[in-house]
Design an enzyme around this catalytic site. Structure first.
Site, PDB file in Angstrom:
ATOM      1  N   SER A  27     -50.972  54.405 -30.594  1.00 14.35           N
ATOM      2  CA  SER A  27     -50.260  55.338 -31.059  1.00 14.35           C
ATOM      3  C   SER A  27     -50.457  56.636 -29.946  1.00 14.35           C
ATOM      4  CB  SER A  27     -50.554  56.436 -32.347  1.00 14.35           C
ATOM      5  OG  SER A  27     -51.830  56.684 -32.855  1.00 14.35           O
ATOM      6  N   THR A  32     -50.573  60.480 -34.259  1.00 11.23           N
ATOM      7  CA  THR A  32     -51.084  61.601 -32.817  1.00 11.23           C
ATOM      8  C   THR A  32     -52.587  62.291 -33.285  1.00 11.23           C
ATOM      9  OG1 THR A  32     -48.668  62.703 -33.043  1.00 11.23           O
ATOM     10  CG2 THR A  32     -50.314  64.060 -32.311  1.00 11.23           C
ATOM     11  N   THR A  37     -49.199  61.772 -27.890  1.00 13.29           N
ATOM     12  CA  THR A  37     -48.968  61.040 -29.055  1.00 13.29           C
ATOM     13  C   THR A  37     -47.357  59.452 -28.072  1.00 13.29           C
ATOM     14  OG1 THR A  37     -47.953  60.297 -31.251  1.00 13.29           O
ATOM     15  CG2 THR A  37     -46.355  62.118 -29.452  1.00 13.29           C
ATOM     16  N   ARG A  90     -35.652  59.255 -29.606  1.00 14.07           N
ATOM     17  CA  ARG A  90     -36.669  59.922 -30.739  1.00 14.07           C
ATOM     18  C   ARG A  90     -37.055  61.044 -30.180  1.00 14.07           C
ATOM     19  NH1 ARG A  90     -41.700  61.003 -33.246  1.00 14.07           N
ATOM     20  NH2 ARG A  90     -40.962  61.979 -35.344  1.00 14.07           N
ATOM     21  N   THR A 124     -49.639  65.935 -37.526  1.00  7.53           N
ATOM     22  CA  THR A 124     -49.783  64.743 -37.392  1.00  7.53           C
ATOM     23  C   THR A 124     -49.387  64.407 -38.127  1.00  7.53           C
ATOM     24  OG1 THR A 124     -51.007  62.626 -36.951  1.00  7.53           O
ATOM     25  CG2 THR A 124     -52.215  64.595 -38.145  1.00  7.53           C
ATOM     26  N   GLY A 125     -48.353  63.073 -38.184  1.00  8.95           N
ATOM     27  CA  GLY A 125     -47.658  62.598 -39.393  1.00  8.95           C
ATOM     28  C   GLY A 125     -46.254  62.666 -38.952  1.00  8.95           C
TER      29      GLY A 125
HETATM   30  N1  ASP Z   1     -46.134  63.554 -34.984  1.00 13.30           N
HETATM   31  C1  ASP Z   1     -45.755  62.562 -34.271  1.00 13.30           C
HETATM   32  C2  ASP Z   1     -44.325  61.914 -34.212  1.00 13.30           C
HETATM   33  O1  ASP Z   1     -43.559  62.758 -35.280  1.00 13.30           O
HETATM   34  C3  ASP Z   1     -46.933  60.938 -34.999  1.00 13.30           C
HETATM   35  C4  ASP Z   1     -47.377  60.796 -34.928  1.00 13.30           C
HETATM   36  O2  ASP Z   1     -48.567  62.056 -35.882  1.00 13.30           O
HETATM   37  O3  ASP Z   1     -48.681  59.773 -34.784  1.00 13.30           O
HETATM   38  O4  ASP Z   1     -43.445  62.038 -33.258  1.00 13.30           O
END
Ligand code: ASP
Length: 338
Positions: free
Chosen positions: A92, A194, A212, A222, A245-246
């Site tokens: 990731s 992330t 990330t 995106r 994160t998320g």
């Molecule tokens: N927050 C990150 C994103 O939306 C994703 C992740 O947490 O890995 O790109």
């Protein structure tokens, strides 16, 4: 003892100062009614300290090595994040990060220092250490954000090497996903991990970084929260810092990391601030929070920390006072509100 009492503000700072009325008056009314006595935090706020999203003990160990040798929090968070960016087993971030749905590995990262300076790269391709490019943007350009080809060309001009970031493993995962998935632009709920890191150095100065490859199999182009200052990361050296994160879209809509720092400014502990920021997401009208995860970690100027997520399995790695540990909390929104 109620959990909320357990995580209340500390009576002593790391410097051993007694906190007077000014700090206790920051406590919310619930706690004042419940607590006439002084609650001593379990975090003894020993500095330096480093916290990071997820289970990244190698990264926090590297960051602590920098801090222990007298390095700055800025150096620590950059070097810590670089460990994960270089780890091809981490799917990731950096090299080995899962690609978008067209097979492009595109990286987002940002960094912020004790002065409120920040740098960020968006849709960076072919360069493993996005966090270091973000730092270069901060330190060596008049700008805050560079995106796409411009970010890549800037990195190359600064001596970064071009690499193929799509590994055999990540290519195979993408090919398997393509066979199974309908190829249409829906919001992804695939893996997201992330790496966000916050550090306080021996001088008490706070810095943070976030790196990330974004949501796996995202639409091409995106960008999530991670390179957006105030969403994926925010630092105020007088108050504290936060990283997210998320599902980045939900973090951006609530300017999550800035929100957490502002809530701490208003007197909430890091834990309370993270919980409030999560509740802003799940309590939005028509929130479909059951379908996505968001997690925050935060630290305040005293070195108290907090973390909270919507669903189970979010964790924080914390290195403080000689202990480098993964903290998997049983407390998350879904567990407390079902
Ligand atoms: N927050 C990150 C994103 O939306 C994703 C992740 O947490 O890995 O790109």
């Amino acid at each position: 003892m109620k959990r909320r009492n357990f995580i209340k503000n500390a009576a002593l700072t790391s410097a051993g100062l007694v906190i007077g009325n000014s700090l206790t008056s920051c406590n919310n009314s619930e706690s004042k009614e419940e607590n006439n006595e002084t609650i001593v935090s379990t975090d003894e706020e020993k500095l330096p300290l480093v916290i990071a999203t997820w289970h990244v003990k190698n990264a926090t160990a590297r960051a602590m090595e920098i801090l222990q040798s007298g390095g700055t929090s800025l150096d620590a968070v950059e070097q810590g994040c670089m460990v994960e960016e270089a780890d091809i087993k981490n799917s990731s971030v950096g090299k080995g990060g899962l690609p978008d749905r067209d097979g492009n590995v595109t990286l987002d990262a940002c960094i912020m220092d004790k002065h409120g300076n920040c740098g960020s790269v968006i849709y960076l391709q072919s360069i493993t250490h996005a966090v270091s490019v973000a730092r270069k943007v901060m330190e060596d350009t008049p700008h805050v954000m560079l995106a796409g080809e411009g970010a890549k060309q800037f990195a190359i001009s600064q001596g970064f090497k071009e690499e193929d970031l799509l590994t055999e493993t990540s290519k195979k995962a993408w090919e398997d996903w393509k066979i199974k998935s309908e190829y249409k632009p829906i919001i992804n709920i695939e893996n997201h991990d992330t790496i966000g890191m916050l550090a306080i150095d021996k001088n008490g100065d706070i810095a943070g970084a976030c790196t990330t490859s974004g949501l796996a199999y995202k639409m091409q182009g995106r960008v999530g929260d991670s390179p957006i200052i105030g969403s994926g990361l925010f630092i105020d050296n007088d108050i504290g810092g936060c990283v997210a994160t998320g599902l980045g879209e939900e973090v951006v809509k609530t300017v999550g990391s800035f929100l957490v720092v502002e809530l701490m400014r208003q007197g909430k502990s890091p834990q309370e601030a993270c919980e409030e920021a999560i509740s802003r997401i799940v309590n939005k009208p028509n929130s479909n929070y059951k379908d996505f995860q968001v997690g925050y970690i935060a630290v305040n100027k005293k070195g108290e920390t907090g973390s909270y997520s919507i669903h189970q399995w979010f964790s924080m790695t914390k290195f403080q006072d000689g202990i480098n540990e993964q903290i998997q909390s049983d407390f998350y929104y879904e567990a407390e509100n079902s």
